[in-house]
Design a protein around this motif. Structure first.
Motif, PDB file in Angstrom:
ATOM      1  N   ILE A  18       0.726  -1.286  -0.058  1.00 30.19           N
ATOM      2  CA  ILE A  18       0.186  -0.282   0.162  1.00 30.19           C
ATOM      3  C   ILE A  18       0.804   1.656  -0.083  1.00 30.19           C
ATOM      4  O   ILE A  18       0.573   2.148  -0.624  1.00 30.19           O
ATOM      5  CB  ILE A  18      -0.640   0.226   1.376  1.00 30.19           C
ATOM      6  CG1 ILE A  18       0.186  -0.437   2.689  1.00 30.19           C
ATOM      7  CG2 ILE A  18      -2.298  -0.532   1.330  1.00 30.19           C
ATOM      8  CD1 ILE A  18      -0.975  -0.040   3.537  1.00 30.19           C
ATOM      9  N   GLU A 269       0.968  -5.095  10.101  1.00 35.72           N
ATOM     10  CA  GLU A 269       1.290  -4.088   9.100  1.00 35.72           C
ATOM     11  C   GLU A 269       1.962  -3.388   8.224  1.00 35.72           C
ATOM     12  O   GLU A 269       1.140  -3.847   7.282  1.00 35.72           O
ATOM     13  CB  GLU A 269       1.737  -2.837   9.924  1.00 35.72           C
ATOM     14  CG  GLU A 269       3.227  -1.141   9.549  1.00 35.72           C
ATOM     15  CD  GLU A 269       1.543  -1.223   9.124  1.00 35.72           C
ATOM     16  OE1 GLU A 269       0.500  -0.558   9.048  1.00 35.72           O
ATOM     17  OE2 GLU A 269       1.592  -0.066   7.649  1.00 35.72           O
ATOM     18  N   ALA A 421      -7.756   1.985  -1.970  1.00 38.20           N
ATOM     19  CA  ALA A 421      -6.863   1.814  -0.262  1.00 38.20           C
ATOM     20  C   ALA A 421      -7.686   2.992   0.191  1.00 38.20           C
ATOM     21  O   ALA A 421      -7.972   4.059   0.224  1.00 38.20           O
ATOM     22  CB  ALA A 421      -5.460   2.260   0.012  1.00 38.20           C
ATOM     23  N   ARG A 423      -9.491   4.364   4.743  1.00 37.52           N
ATOM     24  CA  ARG A 423      -9.193   4.484   6.082  1.00 37.52           C
ATOM     25  C   ARG A 423     -10.453   3.338   6.525  1.00 37.52           C
ATOM     26  O   ARG A 423     -11.917   3.560   5.695  1.00 37.52           O
ATOM     27  CB  ARG A 423      -9.663   5.744   6.729  1.00 37.52           C
ATOM     28  CG  ARG A 423      -8.310   6.616   6.376  1.00 37.52           C
ATOM     29  CD  ARG A 423      -7.584   5.883   6.284  1.00 37.52           C
ATOM     30  NE  ARG A 423      -7.417   6.387   8.127  1.00 37.52           N
ATOM     31  CZ  ARG A 423      -6.447   6.095   9.548  1.00 37.52           C
ATOM     32  NH1 ARG A 423      -5.457   5.142   8.556  1.00 37.52           N
ATOM     33  NH2 ARG A 423      -5.912   5.886  10.167  1.00 37.52           N
ATOM     34  N   HIS A 428      -5.980   0.807   8.943  1.00 41.19           N
ATOM     35  CA  HIS A 428      -6.209   0.877   7.510  1.00 41.19           C
ATOM     36  C   HIS A 428      -7.456  -0.150   7.226  1.00 41.19           C
ATOM     37  O   HIS A 428      -7.825  -0.815   7.272  1.00 41.19           O
ATOM     38  CB  HIS A 428      -4.686   0.233   7.203  1.00 41.19           C
ATOM     39  CG  HIS A 428      -5.156  -0.432   5.192  1.00 41.19           C
ATOM     40  ND1 HIS A 428      -5.185  -1.058   4.602  1.00 41.19           N
ATOM     41  CD2 HIS A 428      -4.331   0.779   4.768  1.00 41.19           C
ATOM     42  CE1 HIS A 428      -4.783  -1.106   3.315  1.00 41.19           C
ATOM     43  NE2 HIS A 428      -4.769   0.397   3.155  1.00 41.19           N
ATOM     44  N   TRP A 430      -9.529  -1.692   2.646  1.00 40.45           N
ATOM     45  CA  TRP A 430      -9.477  -1.702   1.478  1.00 40.45           C
ATOM     46  C   TRP A 430     -11.510  -1.356   0.878  1.00 40.45           C
ATOM     47  O   TRP A 430     -11.928  -2.161   1.030  1.00 40.45           O
ATOM     48  CB  TRP A 430      -8.808  -3.184   0.658  1.00 40.45           C
ATOM     49  CG  TRP A 430      -7.353  -3.116   1.281  1.00 40.45           C
ATOM     50  CD1 TRP A 430      -7.145  -4.094   1.917  1.00 40.45           C
ATOM     51  CD2 TRP A 430      -6.628  -2.524   0.198  1.00 40.45           C
ATOM     52  NE1 TRP A 430      -5.701  -3.610   1.893  1.00 40.45           N
ATOM     53  CE2 TRP A 430      -5.432  -2.799   0.915  1.00 40.45           C
ATOM     54  CE3 TRP A 430      -6.709  -1.727  -0.701  1.00 40.45           C
ATOM     55  CZ2 TRP A 430      -4.129  -2.512   0.521  1.00 40.45           C
ATOM     56  CZ3 TRP A 430      -5.197  -1.145  -1.507  1.00 40.45           C
ATOM     57  CH2 TRP A 430      -4.019  -2.026  -1.154  1.00 40.45           C
TER      58      TRP A 430
END
Ligand SMILES: [Cu+2]
Length: 534
Positions: A18, A269, A421, A423, A428, A430
């Motif tokens: 990302i 992450e 991508a 929020r 995070h 998608w």
């Protein structure tokens, strides 16, 4: 804590997740075409196994067993599959715990005839809720495996130990049909013959459940296809390709935030863009080898990987590429064969290929390579030509005449969807059309029988899958479709910065279905949407 590096075979520029392709486009303002020109070969980050890996092309290729029906009556077949934990020797000398359909990975193959209904009773003896979806099946909504239609574990101990078995992110779904211990899934299979696959589809936890082993094949056949004379019997091989990584204790490594897969969904992450393994399995065996006659073979290839894309090439020991003659796509036979040297395959796509080994000397070897992979991910499997043999198979110039022809002008509606991508819930996610998945929101309402054109646009790689219906690819990047877009598809591979137009007819059944990205990590992190057919 184990080491989790980016795939060591990928250069830094190529290990774009990302933070890579996205930042490239968003921050530098690169145009879509510039991003396309610089696109990375994969979207995701690689795990590195902590056990010694076997040399390639030593382990024999397993072929998953074909399941026998437990009952046959009234023109329908009934099967039973128990979902349970087991352990298997995937790497030689290494014991790996798995979640399985029926005790094997891949699960047992179901072979069906077109239009002959099949009921599969799934029994959940796993420690978590499950959902079964038959990918590519033309299935009534109540058996399609909607992500909140859970089958709860049977044991009361398990059920009370995991009170949080509803959908995650605090969502509740009033339409969910939840059962305990067992569920009957009924598949009419009134559809073109093809290779389907069944896999877990539980809300928030699909990716780790497939990774642990919940995947199997389902082949639909009919008389017309049988009569073509394509290679058959032992010369027809299903090949389920999937990458995995192994921890030091032999278990499958996976970067879950919650390894019990009951409460907190998602991955750590570095892996938000997708999880890549460094071991390529075919039918559950690492870089296997298969002895073949010097004859034509039909290879029914499925990419069952969570996030890894492949570009397949078959190469002889002296470096000569063999033609990959494609006879079928996700949703069955092409109109005419399409010959490829290199053939990309995205997660969940299937390619039906004929490869002719007759020109390879006895004792010679053909390696199936992944031209998108580096290091060990560049090998898939090998074929060793064991003997000369008669071959009465053929590849007819006309394979099928029943492919639907939907013109752009047939469409009553054009819809646009972005796959990007964004929020989600403070972290995070998608997103489809800017929104994370919500079972309570209807994203698309389509009328049964309507033809629609959908324009799909991506930031990074997103293999987009529609439930219930097949579709044709109309255009890719504003140009005609690529050779591997031929035929009837149910999953289309969007590449970074690319827009793809598809056309379909919403045919079959009314009810609540899905469309989503089949990068399984993206899917778990919001990249699904509801498709209500009325
Ligand atoms: Cu995606």
């Amino acid at each position: 804590m184990r080491e989790h590096d980016a795939d060591p075979g990928l250069t830094r520029r190529h290990a774009l997740g990302i933070g890579g392709a996205l930042a490239l486009m968003a921050a530098t303002g690169l145009s879509a075409s510039a991003a396309l020109a610089r696109r990375p070969p994969v979207t995701g980050a690689g795990l590195r196994s902590a056990v010694p890996l076997p040399p390639p092309f030593q382990v024999p290729l397993p072929v998953p067993p074909v399941l026998k029906p437990v009952g046959t009556s009234g023109g329908a077949d009934r099967y039973e599959i128990t979902q349970r934990e087991t352990a298997a020797e995937i790497l030689p000398g290494v014991r790996t715990p798995l979640w399985t359909y029926g005790g094997t990975f891949p699960g047992p193959t179901i072979e069906s005839r077109r239009g002959r209904p099949v009921t599969v009773t799934h029994r959940n003896e796993l420690p978590v809720p499950t959902v079964v979806h038959l990918h590519g099946g033309r299935t009534p909504a109540d058996s399609d495996g909607y992500p909140t239609d859970l089958v709860l574990p049977g044991s009361p101990r398990d059920a009370t130990a995991h009170p949080g078995h509803g959908p995650g992110h605090g969502m509740r779904d009033a339409r969910a049909v939840v059962t305990t211990l067992t569920r009957d899934y009924t598949f009419p299979l009134d559809q073109r013959p093809t290779l389907l696959w069944y896999h877990d589809h539980r809300m928030d936890f699909t990716a780790p459940a497939i990774w642990r082993g919940l995947a199997g094949l389902h082949i639909v056949r009919d008389d017309a296809e049988d009569a073509l004379g394509l290679p058959a019997g032992p010369r027809e091989l299903p090949l389920m390709i999937a990458d995995r990584a192994f921890a030091a204790d032999g278990s499958l490594d996976y970067p879950s935030l919650d390894p019990t897969l009951t409460r907190r969904p998602g991955v750590r992450e570095p892996y938000l863009a997708g999880v890549l393994g460094d071991v390529i399995l075919v039918n559950g065996a690492p870089w296997p080898v298969h002895e073949v006659d010097a004859a034509r073979y039909r290879l029914r290839v499925l990419n069952a990987s969570n996030a890894r894309h492949y570009e397949l090439e078959a190469v002889t020991d002296d470096g000569r590429p063999l033609d990959l003659v494609q006879v079928g796509a996700d949703q069955g036979l092409l109109a005419t064969p399409v010959t490829h040297r290199r053939l990309p395959i995205a997660p969940a796509e299937r390619h039906d290929l004929v490869v002719d080994f007759s020109g390879v000397p006895v004792g010679g070897r053909v390696r199936l390579l992944n031209r998108l992979g580096s290091g060990r991910a560049g090998d898939v499997m090998a074929f060793r030509v064991a003997r000369k043999a008669a071959d009465d198979s053929r590849v007819p110039r006309v394979l099928s005449t029943d492919l639907p022809v939907w013109r752009r002008s047939d469409a009553v509606r054009v819809r646009d969807f972005s796959f990007r991508a964004g929020r989600m819930g403070g972290g995070h996610g998608w997103l489809v059309g800017g929104l994370p998945f919500d079972p309570a929101r209807t994203d698309v309402t389509a009328r049964l029988g309507d033809v629609e054109v959908w324009r799909l646009v991506a930031d990074v790689h997103h293999p987009v899958h529609l439930h219930l219906v097949g579709f044709r690819v109309l255009s890719r990047g504003g140009r005609p479709p690529l050779p591997h877009d031929a035929g009837l598809k149910d999953t289309v591979s969007l590449r970074p910065g690319e827009a793809v137009e598809i056309v379909t007819r919403f045919d079959g059944y009314r009810g609540r279905y899905l469309f989503h990205c089949h990068n399984a990590e993206h899917e778990d992190m919001g990249m699904m949407a509801n498709l209500e057919i009325v």
